[in-house]
Design a protein around this motif. Sequence first.
Motif, mmCIF file in Angstrom:
data_model
loop_
_atom_site.group_PDB
_atom_site.id
_atom_site.type_symbol
_atom_site.label_atom_id
_atom_site.label_comp_id
_atom_site.label_asym_id
_atom_site.label_seq_id
_atom_site.Cartn_x
_atom_site.Cartn_y
_atom_site.Cartn_z
ATOM 1 N N ALA A 145 0.842 -1.193 0.000
ATOM 2 C CA ALA A 145 0.000 0.000 0.000
ATOM 3 C C ALA A 145 0.877 1.243 0.000
ATOM 4 O O ALA A 145 2.082 1.176 0.257
ATOM 5 N N GLY A 146 0.256 2.394 -0.275
ATOM 6 C CA GLY A 146 0.995 3.646 -0.307
ATOM 7 C C GLY A 146 1.326 4.185 1.071
ATOM 8 O O GLY A 146 2.282 4.958 1.236
ATOM 9 N N GLU A 147 0.548 3.801 2.073
ATOM 10 C CA GLU A 147 0.757 4.318 3.423
ATOM 11 C C GLU A 147 2.155 3.971 3.920
ATOM 12 O O GLU A 147 2.597 2.827 3.861
ATOM 13 N N GLY A 148 2.862 4.978 4.397
ATOM 14 C CA GLY A 148 4.193 4.767 4.949
ATOM 15 C C GLY A 148 5.324 4.829 3.943
ATOM 16 O O GLY A 148 6.497 4.869 4.337
ATOM 17 N N VAL A 149 4.994 4.840 2.660
ATOM 18 C CA VAL A 149 6.058 4.837 1.640
ATOM 19 C C VAL A 149 6.886 6.110 1.705
ATOM 20 O O VAL A 149 8.121 6.074 1.613
ATOM 21 N N LEU A 150 6.245 7.263 1.860
ATOM 22 C CA LEU A 150 6.981 8.531 1.919
ATOM 23 C C LEU A 150 8.025 8.509 3.034
ATOM 24 O O LEU A 150 9.168 8.913 2.826
ATOM 25 N N ALA A 151 7.621 8.034 4.194
ATOM 26 C CA ALA A 151 8.541 7.985 5.324
ATOM 27 C C ALA A 151 9.683 7.012 5.059
ATOM 28 O O ALA A 151 10.837 7.281 5.437
ATOM 29 N N ARG A 152 9.399 5.905 4.410
ATOM 30 C CA ARG A 152 10.433 4.911 4.141
ATOM 31 C C ARG A 152 11.441 5.421 3.124
ATOM 32 O O ARG A 152 12.639 5.115 3.210
ATOM 33 N N VAL A 153 10.966 6.203 2.154
ATOM 34 C CA VAL A 153 11.857 6.723 1.116
ATOM 35 C C VAL A 153 12.673 7.907 1.636
ATOM 36 O O VAL A 153 13.796 8.150 1.191
ATOM 37 N N ALA A 154 12.113 8.632 2.611
ATOM 38 C CA ALA A 154 12.715 9.886 3.065
ATOM 39 C C ALA A 154 14.114 9.721 3.634
ATOM 40 O O ALA A 154 14.931 10.645 3.558
ATOM 41 N N ASP A 155 14.432 8.563 4.207
ATOM 42 C CA ASP A 155 15.746 8.410 4.842
ATOM 43 C C ASP A 155 16.864 8.106 3.849
ATOM 44 O O ASP A 155 18.034 8.010 4.224
ATOM 45 N N GLY A 156 16.515 7.971 2.574
ATOM 46 C CA GLY A 156 17.530 7.794 1.542
ATOM 47 C C GLY A 156 18.138 6.416 1.445
ATOM 48 O O GLY A 156 19.138 6.226 0.737
ATOM 49 N N SER A 157 17.560 5.433 2.110
ATOM 50 C CA SER A 157 18.153 4.091 2.094
ATOM 51 C C SER A 157 17.823 3.308 0.825
ATOM 52 O O SER A 157 18.495 2.319 0.521
ATOM 53 N N TYR A 158 16.801 3.742 0.097
ATOM 54 C CA TYR A 158 16.418 3.050 -1.136
ATOM 55 C C TYR A 158 16.967 3.788 -2.349
ATOM 56 O O TYR A 158 16.811 5.000 -2.476
ATOM 57 N N ARG A 159 17.569 3.041 -3.248
ATOM 58 C CA ARG A 159 18.061 3.651 -4.479
ATOM 59 C C ARG A 159 16.993 3.639 -5.564
ATOM 60 O O ARG A 159 17.104 4.363 -6.551
ATOM 61 N N MET A 160 15.959 2.806 -5.382
ATOM 62 C CA MET A 160 14.879 2.777 -6.364
ATOM 63 C C MET A 160 13.587 2.321 -5.714
ATOM 64 O O MET A 160 13.592 1.469 -4.831
ATOM 65 N N VAL A 161 12.483 2.919 -6.193
ATOM 66 C CA VAL A 161 11.147 2.470 -5.831
ATOM 67 C C VAL A 161 10.476 1.949 -7.093
ATOM 68 O O VAL A 161 10.435 2.655 -8.114
ATOM 69 N N ILE A 162 10.004 0.705 -7.057
ATOM 70 C CA ILE A 162 9.210 0.153 -8.152
ATOM 71 C C ILE A 162 7.761 0.297 -7.717
ATOM 72 O O ILE A 162 7.315 -0.372 -6.784
ATOM 73 N N LEU A 163 7.048 1.186 -8.373
ATOM 74 C CA LEU A 163 5.773 1.683 -7.867
ATOM 75 C C LEU A 163 4.609 1.294 -8.768
ATOM 76 O O LEU A 163 4.564 1.676 -9.937
ATOM 77 N N ASP A 164 3.675 0.536 -8.194
ATOM 78 C CA ASP A 164 2.445 0.217 -8.909
ATOM 79 C C ASP A 164 1.595 1.472 -8.993
ATOM 80 O O ASP A 164 1.574 2.279 -8.063
ATOM 81 N N ARG A 165 0.876 1.616 -10.072
ATOM 82 C CA ARG A 165 0.070 2.823 -10.214
ATOM 83 C C ARG A 165 -1.251 2.730 -9.459
ATOM 84 O O ARG A 165 -1.747 3.724 -8.930
ATOM 85 N N MET A 166 -1.843 1.555 -9.410
ATOM 86 C CA MET A 166 -3.163 1.397 -8.794
ATOM 87 C C MET A 166 -3.026 0.654 -7.468
ATOM 88 O O MET A 166 -2.948 -0.567 -7.432
ATOM 89 N N LEU A 167 -2.982 1.409 -6.376
ATOM 90 C CA LEU A 167 -2.842 0.848 -5.034
ATOM 91 C C LEU A 167 -4.173 0.964 -4.295
ATOM 92 O O LEU A 167 -4.993 1.820 -4.619
ATOM 93 N N PRO A 168 -4.397 0.134 -3.282
ATOM 94 C CA PRO A 168 -5.689 0.161 -2.594
ATOM 95 C C PRO A 168 -5.980 1.472 -1.864
ATOM 96 O O PRO A 168 -7.139 1.841 -1.690
ATOM 97 N N ASP A 169 -4.918 2.177 -1.460
ATOM 98 C CA ASP A 169 -5.131 3.405 -0.692
ATOM 99 C C ASP A 169 -4.507 4.642 -1.322
ATOM 100 O O ASP A 169 -4.462 5.710 -0.716
#
Length: 234
Positions: free
Chosen positions: A35-59
């Motif tokens: 789900a999209g919830e929490g993704v912003l916080a997880r990406v914010a710390d810079g630990s991920y070099r890439m996000v593979i993001l589905d366009r149609m999420l439940p939330d």
Amino acid sequence: MKSDRLLIVEDDEEIAAFLHQGLAAEGYLVDLSSAGEGVLARVADGSYRMVILDRMLPDAEGVDLCRKIRAAGSNTMIMMLTAKDALAEKLEGLGAGADDYMTKPFAFEELLARIEVLLRRAPTGPELQPEIVVGDLRIDPVRKTAKRAGRDLDLTATEFALLHFLAARADTVLSRVEILKGVWGYSFDPHTNIVEVYIAYLRRKVEQEGEEKLIHTQRGFGYVLSKPHGADTA
């Protein structure tokens, strides 16, 4: 490097498991979110070099989430993965800040190749490279920043890579295929208009009202970045 950490945001359990298994087998460190919830916080710390993001999420709508990631100042590479394949939808995803856009169904080998291309382009560490100056345009390859006439250009990672590629070859007409290979890493023509789309994005940011053009179209040949007539390079 294959120890790069990737975040897969995908609510389809079969696709998520398939991606996790395949990418982990290639040596990537893979985390999952359904789900999209929490993704912003997880990406914010810079630990991920890439996000593979589905366009149609439940939330959440993937495009909106992509915009929020970019608005938060993150330059993490974003690969949008979706069943929506209309041209307008692809342009919307790229316009929101995605670095690439693949539609389902897809071949894992192509996805893997595109991921590797994007990660090669993503910033990894300090490399001593000289500043590039073309007229009143200044590009700092180390800090990944660009300015024109003293104003900061708010560029995505892909926009910066394209501007850097053009500016490093200033006054040279570059074909669409040369740009695809140099910026996106394609050794073939994938029959996509991604070059035209990102040239348009760059022009909106680099050439504001009242400023002379820097990026020129040579019909039938390609694109060239050159300083305005009468401008000094210093």
